[in-house]
Scaffold this motif. Structure first.
Motif, PDB file in Angstrom:
ATOM      1  N   LYS A 156     -19.019 -43.592  61.800  1.00 54.61           N
ATOM      2  CA  LYS A 156     -18.091 -43.097  60.785  1.00 54.61           C
ATOM      3  C   LYS A 156     -16.992 -44.134  60.568  1.00 54.61           C
ATOM      4  N   SER A 182     -17.957 -45.610  48.310  1.00 55.27           N
ATOM      5  CA  SER A 182     -18.917 -44.505  48.273  1.00 55.27           C
ATOM      6  C   SER A 182     -19.204 -43.916  49.648  1.00 55.27           C
ATOM      7  N   PRO A 184     -18.355 -41.754  52.631  1.00 52.66           N
ATOM      8  CA  PRO A 184     -17.419 -40.636  52.766  1.00 52.66           C
ATOM      9  C   PRO A 184     -16.363 -40.814  53.850  1.00 52.66           C
ATOM     10  N   SER A 185     -16.683 -41.472  54.946  1.00 56.77           N
ATOM     11  CA  SER A 185     -15.749 -41.583  56.062  1.00 56.77           C
ATOM     12  C   SER A 185     -14.702 -42.670  55.885  1.00 56.77           C
ATOM     13  N   ARG A 204      -7.589 -44.144  50.550  1.00 55.31           N
ATOM     14  CA  ARG A 204      -7.958 -42.853  50.009  1.00 55.31           C
ATOM     15  C   ARG A 204      -6.891 -41.827  50.400  1.00 55.31           C
ATOM     16  N   ARG A 208      -8.609 -37.302  48.154  1.00 49.41           N
ATOM     17  CA  ARG A 208      -9.823 -38.106  48.123  1.00 49.41           C
ATOM     18  C   ARG A 208      -9.860 -39.075  46.947  1.00 49.41           C
TER      19      ARG A 208
END
Length: 265
Positions: A156, A182, A184-185, A204, A208
């Motif tokens: 992650k 792109s 997510p983590s 971020r 998000r």
């Protein structure tokens, strides 16, 4: 571009303008196939394309891409660094001393601040999964997951750092940025210039959404609040000197005549 297959040496030759590369069949984990090496003028990386069946002396079939599992099996024991991009193997360019110095400085400063916590620093030998067929190799980063000891991919990744070079900087900031965003983590993406004390931070927020800021000068500080990490640019660029930028001279600006110069009466 000239293509030629040598049956005697089982070697496929590709000759772009003023450059010649050779790809050998035995370099790939596929039997009875040929491999190619393509070159993009002005690029810092050579792109290894997966094996293609030889259908005639001067014609090739459609490229057959390899899987991440095949890629990881192929790179074992190789000294060069490669990435897998949309199923194609890309050989990465070698880094200069300035690049290496910045990576070492960043790794030391980051590791010192997160050591003992839930996250760990990873180096350029760790891959980041950006899609099902792409495996990127950033210069360093922070992984807040629980990767296996034998894993060569981040679990992650929260921070990804790319130290830019004059030849790859534009590519990293465009193509790789979109790929890293792109994941997510990922909370932070940091691009570091090698020629001047400038960094570009993408972060971020709680909604998000991505925000970015450019930090310039050795007095600037990169704040990564989610990781409790602060990076001084003076520390990032420790041990490096910068060339003075050329000054623009106004040809119409008034200047003092040196002593003994001609003065019209």
């Amino acid at each position: 571009m000239i293509r030629h297959y040598d049956r005697n040496t089982d070697t496929f030759h590709i000759t772009p303008v003023k450059h010649r590369f050779v790809a050998r069949v035995k370099d790939w984990p596929h039997h009875h196939s040929t491999a190619t090496l393509s070159y993009r003028a002005g690029a810092a990386a050579c792109r290894w394309q997966p094996p293609m069946l030889l259908i005639s002396a001067m014609q090739l079939s459609t490229i057959t891409r390899i899987t991440p599992e095949q890629f990881f099996a192929w790179i074992l024991g190789r000294e060069e660094r490669y990435e897998l991009v949309d199923g194609e193997v890309v050989m990465m360019a070698g880094a200069g001393r300035r690049h290496d110095r910045i990576v070492v400085n960043l790794t030391a400063a980051t590791h010192l601040q997160i050591n003992g916590g839930p996250c760990q620093t990873f180096t350029g030998d760790t891959y980041v999964v950006t899609s099902s067929s792409t495996r990127r190799m950033p210069d360093l980063g922070v992984d807040c997951g629980r990767p296996d000891d034998d894993s060569i991919t981040a679990d992650k990744p929260s921070l990804i750092v790319e130290v830019l070079s004059p030849t790859t900087g534009g590519f990293d900031v465009t193509v790789k940025l979109a790929e890293y965003q792109s994941v997510p983590s990922v909370d932070y993406i940091l691009f570091v210039d090698t020629e001047s004390p400038n960094v570009h931070l993408y972060s971020r927020d709680d909604d998000r959404l991505w925000k970015n800021v450019v930090l310039k000068g050795l007095e600037a500080v990169v704040e990564l609040k989610k990781l409790n990490v602060c990076l001084d640019l003076r520390e990032i660029y420790s041990g490096l000197e910068f060339r003075p930028k050329p000054r623009l001279v106004d040809p119409f600006a008034e200047t003092d005549e040196p002593t003994g110069g001609f003065h019209p009466s």
